[in-house]
Design a protein around this motif. Structure first.
Motif, PDB file in Angstrom:
ATOM      1  N   PHE A   1       0.842  -1.194   0.000  1.00  0.00           N
ATOM      2  CA  PHE A   1       0.000   0.000   0.000  1.00  0.00           C
ATOM      3  C   PHE A   1       0.880   1.247   0.000  1.00  0.00           C
ATOM      4  O   PHE A   1       0.635   2.204  -0.751  1.00  0.00           O
ATOM      5  N   MET A   2       1.913   1.255   0.850  1.00  0.00           N
ATOM      6  CA  MET A   2       2.822   2.393   0.891  1.00  0.00           C
ATOM      7  C   MET A   2       3.570   2.549  -0.433  1.00  0.00           C
ATOM      8  O   MET A   2       3.793   3.668  -0.904  1.00  0.00           O
ATOM      9  N   SER A   3       3.934   1.440  -1.050  1.00  0.00           N
ATOM     10  CA  SER A   3       4.642   1.500  -2.331  1.00  0.00           C
ATOM     11  C   SER A   3       3.741   2.056  -3.428  1.00  0.00           C
ATOM     12  O   SER A   3       4.189   2.852  -4.274  1.00  0.00           O
ATOM     13  N   LEU A   4       2.477   1.646  -3.430  1.00  0.00           N
ATOM     14  CA  LEU A   4       1.539   2.180  -4.410  1.00  0.00           C
ATOM     15  C   LEU A   4       1.331   3.677  -4.188  1.00  0.00           C
ATOM     16  O   LEU A   4       1.296   4.469  -5.144  1.00  0.00           O
ATOM     17  N   LEU A   5       1.215   4.076  -2.934  1.00  0.00           N
ATOM     18  CA  LEU A   5       1.060   5.491  -2.615  1.00  0.00           C
ATOM     19  C   LEU A   5       2.257   6.308  -3.098  1.00  0.00           C
ATOM     20  O   LEU A   5       2.097   7.358  -3.736  1.00  0.00           O
ATOM     21  N   LYS A   6       3.463   5.831  -2.805  1.00  0.00           N
ATOM     22  CA  LYS A   6       4.654   6.580  -3.212  1.00  0.00           C
ATOM     23  C   LYS A   6       4.843   6.539  -4.731  1.00  0.00           C
ATOM     24  O   LYS A   6       5.376   7.480  -5.321  1.00  0.00           O
ATOM     25  N   GLY A   7       4.395   5.451  -5.359  1.00  0.00           N
ATOM     26  CA  GLY A   7       4.427   5.410  -6.818  1.00  0.00           C
ATOM     27  C   GLY A   7       3.545   6.483  -7.414  1.00  0.00           C
ATOM     28  O   GLY A   7       3.912   7.143  -8.406  1.00  0.00           O
ATOM     29  N   LEU A   8       2.373   6.687  -6.814  1.00  0.00           N
ATOM     30  CA  LEU A   8       1.486   7.766  -7.272  1.00  0.00           C
ATOM     31  C   LEU A   8       2.131   9.129  -7.049  1.00  0.00           C
ATOM     32  O   LEU A   8       2.100  10.000  -7.935  1.00  0.00           O
ATOM     33  N   GLN A   9       2.710   9.328  -5.886  1.00  0.00           N
ATOM     34  CA  GLN A   9       3.343  10.616  -5.621  1.00  0.00           C
ATOM     35  C   GLN A   9       4.480  10.882  -6.611  1.00  0.00           C
ATOM     36  O   GLN A   9       4.635  12.009  -7.107  1.00  0.00           O
ATOM     37  N   ARG A  10       5.231   9.862  -6.926  1.00  0.00           N
ATOM     38  CA  ARG A  10       6.357  10.018  -7.855  1.00  0.00           C
ATOM     39  C   ARG A  10       5.877  10.411  -9.247  1.00  0.00           C
ATOM     40  O   ARG A  10       6.527  11.186  -9.952  1.00  0.00           O
ATOM     41  N   ARG A  11       4.716   9.879  -9.651  1.00  0.00           N
ATOM     42  CA  ARG A  11       4.213  10.151 -10.993  1.00  0.00           C
ATOM     43  C   ARG A  11       3.422  11.448 -11.073  1.00  0.00           C
ATOM     44  O   ARG A  11       3.388  12.094 -12.122  1.00  0.00           O
ATOM     45  N   LEU A  12       2.782  11.840  -9.965  1.00  0.00           N
ATOM     46  CA  LEU A  12       1.873  12.982 -10.011  1.00  0.00           C
ATOM     47  C   LEU A  12       2.498  14.274  -9.502  1.00  0.00           C
ATOM     48  O   LEU A  12       1.908  15.342  -9.644  1.00  0.00           O
ATOM     49  N   THR A  13       3.680  14.175  -8.888  1.00  0.00           N
ATOM     50  CA  THR A  13       4.384  15.360  -8.393  1.00  0.00           C
ATOM     51  C   THR A  13       5.832  15.272  -8.845  1.00  0.00           C
ATOM     52  O   THR A  13       6.278  14.248  -9.376  1.00  0.00           O
TER      53      THR A  13
ATOM     54  N   VAL B   1       9.542  14.819  -7.718  1.00  0.00           N
ATOM     55  CA  VAL B   1      10.394  14.421  -6.594  1.00  0.00           C
ATOM     56  C   VAL B   1      11.856  14.371  -7.042  1.00  0.00           C
ATOM     57  O   VAL B   1      12.677  13.708  -6.437  1.00  0.00           O
ATOM     58  N   GLU B   2      12.142  15.080  -8.113  1.00  0.00           N
ATOM     59  CA  GLU B   2      13.500  15.104  -8.660  1.00  0.00           C
ATOM     60  C   GLU B   2      14.134  16.468  -8.423  1.00  0.00           C
ATOM     61  O   GLU B   2      13.472  17.448  -8.074  1.00  0.00           O
ATOM     62  N   ILE B   3      15.453  16.521  -8.627  1.00  0.00           N
ATOM     63  CA  ILE B   3      16.204  17.766  -8.574  1.00  0.00           C
ATOM     64  C   ILE B   3      16.860  17.968  -9.945  1.00  0.00           C
ATOM     65  O   ILE B   3      17.522  17.053 -10.440  1.00  0.00           O
ATOM     66  N   PRO B   4      16.733  19.104 -10.582  1.00  0.00           N
ATOM     67  CA  PRO B   4      16.032  20.317 -10.126  1.00  0.00           C
ATOM     68  C   PRO B   4      14.515  20.129 -10.167  1.00  0.00           C
ATOM     69  O   PRO B   4      13.974  19.431 -11.016  1.00  0.00           O
ATOM     70  N   TRP B   5      13.835  20.790  -9.218  1.00  0.00           N
ATOM     71  CA  TRP B   5      12.381  20.709  -9.157  1.00  0.00           C
ATOM     72  C   TRP B   5      11.751  21.503 -10.282  1.00  0.00           C
ATOM     73  O   TRP B   5      12.236  22.580 -10.660  1.00  0.00           O
ATOM     74  N   LEU B   6      10.680  20.971 -10.825  1.00  0.00           N
ATOM     75  CA  LEU B   6       9.867  21.675 -11.814  1.00  0.00           C
ATOM     76  C   LEU B   6       8.405  21.412 -11.489  1.00  0.00           C
ATOM     77  O   LEU B   6       8.056  20.319 -11.023  1.00  0.00           O
ATOM     78  N   PRO B   7       7.541  22.371 -11.716  1.00  0.00           N
ATOM     79  CA  PRO B   7       6.112  22.111 -11.501  1.00  0.00           C
ATOM     80  C   PRO B   7       5.641  21.006 -12.442  1.00  0.00           C
ATOM     81  O   PRO B   7       5.965  21.015 -13.627  1.00  0.00           O
ATOM     82  N   GLN B   8       4.906  20.071 -11.914  1.00  0.00           N
ATOM     83  CA  GLN B   8       4.492  18.911 -12.701  1.00  0.00           C
ATOM     84  C   GLN B   8       3.029  18.590 -12.428  1.00  0.00           C
ATOM     85  O   GLN B   8       2.596  18.527 -11.269  1.00  0.00           O
TER      86      GLN B   8
ATOM     87  N   ASP C   1      -1.214  18.493 -12.443  1.00  0.00           N
ATOM     88  CA  ASP C   1      -2.295  19.339 -11.950  1.00  0.00           C
ATOM     89  C   ASP C   1      -2.012  19.724 -10.498  1.00  0.00           C
ATOM     90  O   ASP C   1      -1.862  18.848  -9.643  1.00  0.00           O
ATOM     91  N   PRO C   2      -1.935  21.012 -10.180  1.00  0.00           N
ATOM     92  CA  PRO C   2      -1.663  21.399  -8.793  1.00  0.00           C
ATOM     93  C   PRO C   2      -2.674  20.839  -7.802  1.00  0.00           C
ATOM     94  O   PRO C   2      -2.320  20.507  -6.663  1.00  0.00           O
ATOM     95  N   ALA C   3      -3.937  20.721  -8.203  1.00  0.00           N
ATOM     96  CA  ALA C   3      -4.953  20.173  -7.300  1.00  0.00           C
ATOM     97  C   ALA C   3      -4.669  18.712  -6.992  1.00  0.00           C
ATOM     98  O   ALA C   3      -4.823  18.265  -5.852  1.00  0.00           O
ATOM     99  N   VAL C   4      -4.226  17.950  -7.992  1.00  0.00           N
ATOM    100  CA  VAL C   4      -3.889  16.543  -7.782  1.00  0.00           C
ATOM    101  C   VAL C   4      -2.647  16.426  -6.910  1.00  0.00           C
ATOM    102  O   VAL C   4      -2.575  15.567  -6.025  1.00  0.00           O
ATOM    103  N   ARG C   5      -1.667  17.324  -7.134  1.00  0.00           N
ATOM    104  CA  ARG C   5      -0.475  17.328  -6.277  1.00  0.00           C
ATOM    105  C   ARG C   5      -0.865  17.527  -4.824  1.00  0.00           C
ATOM    106  O   ARG C   5      -0.358  16.841  -3.925  1.00  0.00           O
ATOM    107  N   ALA C   6      -1.746  18.456  -4.573  1.00  0.00           N
ATOM    108  CA  ALA C   6      -2.168  18.727  -3.199  1.00  0.00           C
ATOM    109  C   ALA C   6      -2.846  17.513  -2.584  1.00  0.00           C
ATOM    110  O   ALA C   6      -2.595  17.165  -1.421  1.00  0.00           O
ATOM    111  N   LEU C   7      -3.688  16.837  -3.357  1.00  0.00           N
ATOM    112  CA  LEU C   7      -4.401  15.668  -2.847  1.00  0.00           C
ATOM    113  C   LEU C   7      -3.441  14.548  -2.480  1.00  0.00           C
ATOM    114  O   LEU C   7      -3.509  13.978  -1.385  1.00  0.00           O
TER     115      LEU C   7
END
Length: 269
Positions: free
Chosen positions: A50-62, A64-71, A73-79
């Motif tokens: 469950f945690m791996s699926l959650l972090k997989g979503l975060q990795r794809r929807l926000t 998490v790399e350097i340099p950071w770039l906006p990626q 939908d901001p509303a989805v990022r917040a969720l």
């Protein structure tokens, strides 16, 4: 009703599977502390993935790399970031910050369940071992191994809205309602052995019921938008996730039946 809500076929599609899970024979097998310990030794892998699926979503929807770039939908990022905060950095009963997986391991230890295989699995993963190989080398129970491998197949191939639907509709939100009454009884009988598990379940009731369930459904709606094809793909993912959960429950029920010396009436795939 929004256009997106009108298109949503998921709730109707998953309803019979959710009922099948609620009525599963597994719960009648969990009658003692020993039964609950065996359940936890299987279920811990589902908590981890469950945690791996959650972090997989975060990795794809926000980003998490350097340099950071906006990626995205901001509303989805917040969720997704709000869900991650609650699951990865919650507070235990003692006030210390921990993930829900770490909290579950603590509950296992308190209950007397073995965490040896789960910790060995984590060690193999830290060393760079692929998840399927790490599961086999650590001796994870076969039903748990099959369940986790299905999740990682989804992570490898799934689209964002597909992963979000599997996460939202097919994961841990049933656990508190299913085991709440049982654990309540065990806490009364053995107050020093199951208090952390009770706390874990209470946190899921609070977060999933009051916050994360609604956030997840909104995330799916945002990702599917007005696309009927996306909604149908999300529906299929949610159904598949629940079918995999049923297979896991079947395997644990058989293990409990075997441990108690009675295979009569065990569930079948």
């Amino acid at each position: 009703m929004t256009a997106e809500t009108a298109l949503n076929p998921i709730s109707e599609a998953v309803a019979p599977l959710r009922q099948q899970l609620l009525d599963h024979a597994l719960y009648r097998r969990v009658k003692s502390p020993a039964d609950l310990r065996l359940f936890m030794e299987y279920h811990v892998y589902a908590v981890w993935d469950f945690m791996s699926l959650l972090k997989g979503l975060q990795r794809r929807l926000t980003c998490v790399e350097i340099p950071w770039l906006p990626q995205g939908d901001p509303a989805v990022r917040a969720l997704i970031n709000e869900i991650v905060l609650g699951e990865e950095s919650d507070r235990g009963a003692d006030g210390k910050v921990c993930s829900h997986f770490e909290l579950y391991l603590e509950a296992m230890q308190e209950a007397g369940a073995s965490t040896a295989k789960a910790r060995q699995f984590l060690s193999f993963v830290r060393e760079g071992c692929a998840v399927p190989d790490a599961l086999r080398q650590a001796g994870a129970p076969e039903p748990a191994r099959v369940f986790v491998e299905a999740t990682f197949d989804l992570l490898a191939a799934g689209k964002d809205h597909v992963l979000a639907a599997a996460f939202t509709y097919g994961r841990e939100d049933l656990i508190p309602s299913i085991f709440g009454e049982l654990v309540e009884r065990l806490v009364r009988e053995f107050p020093e052995r199951f208090a952390t598990l009770r706390y874990y379940l209470d946190r899921h009731i609070q977060l999933d019921g009051e916050e994360h369930g609604a956030l997840g459904r909104q995330m799916v709606a945002n990702l599917c938008g007005g696309s009927a094809q996306r909604w149908n793909e999300a529906r299929d993912a949610a159904v598949h996730a629940l079918e995999e959960r049923i297979r896991l429950w079947n395997g644990i029920e058989r293990a409990l039946a075997s441990a108690n010396g009675s295979l009569h009436g065990s569930a079948r795939d």
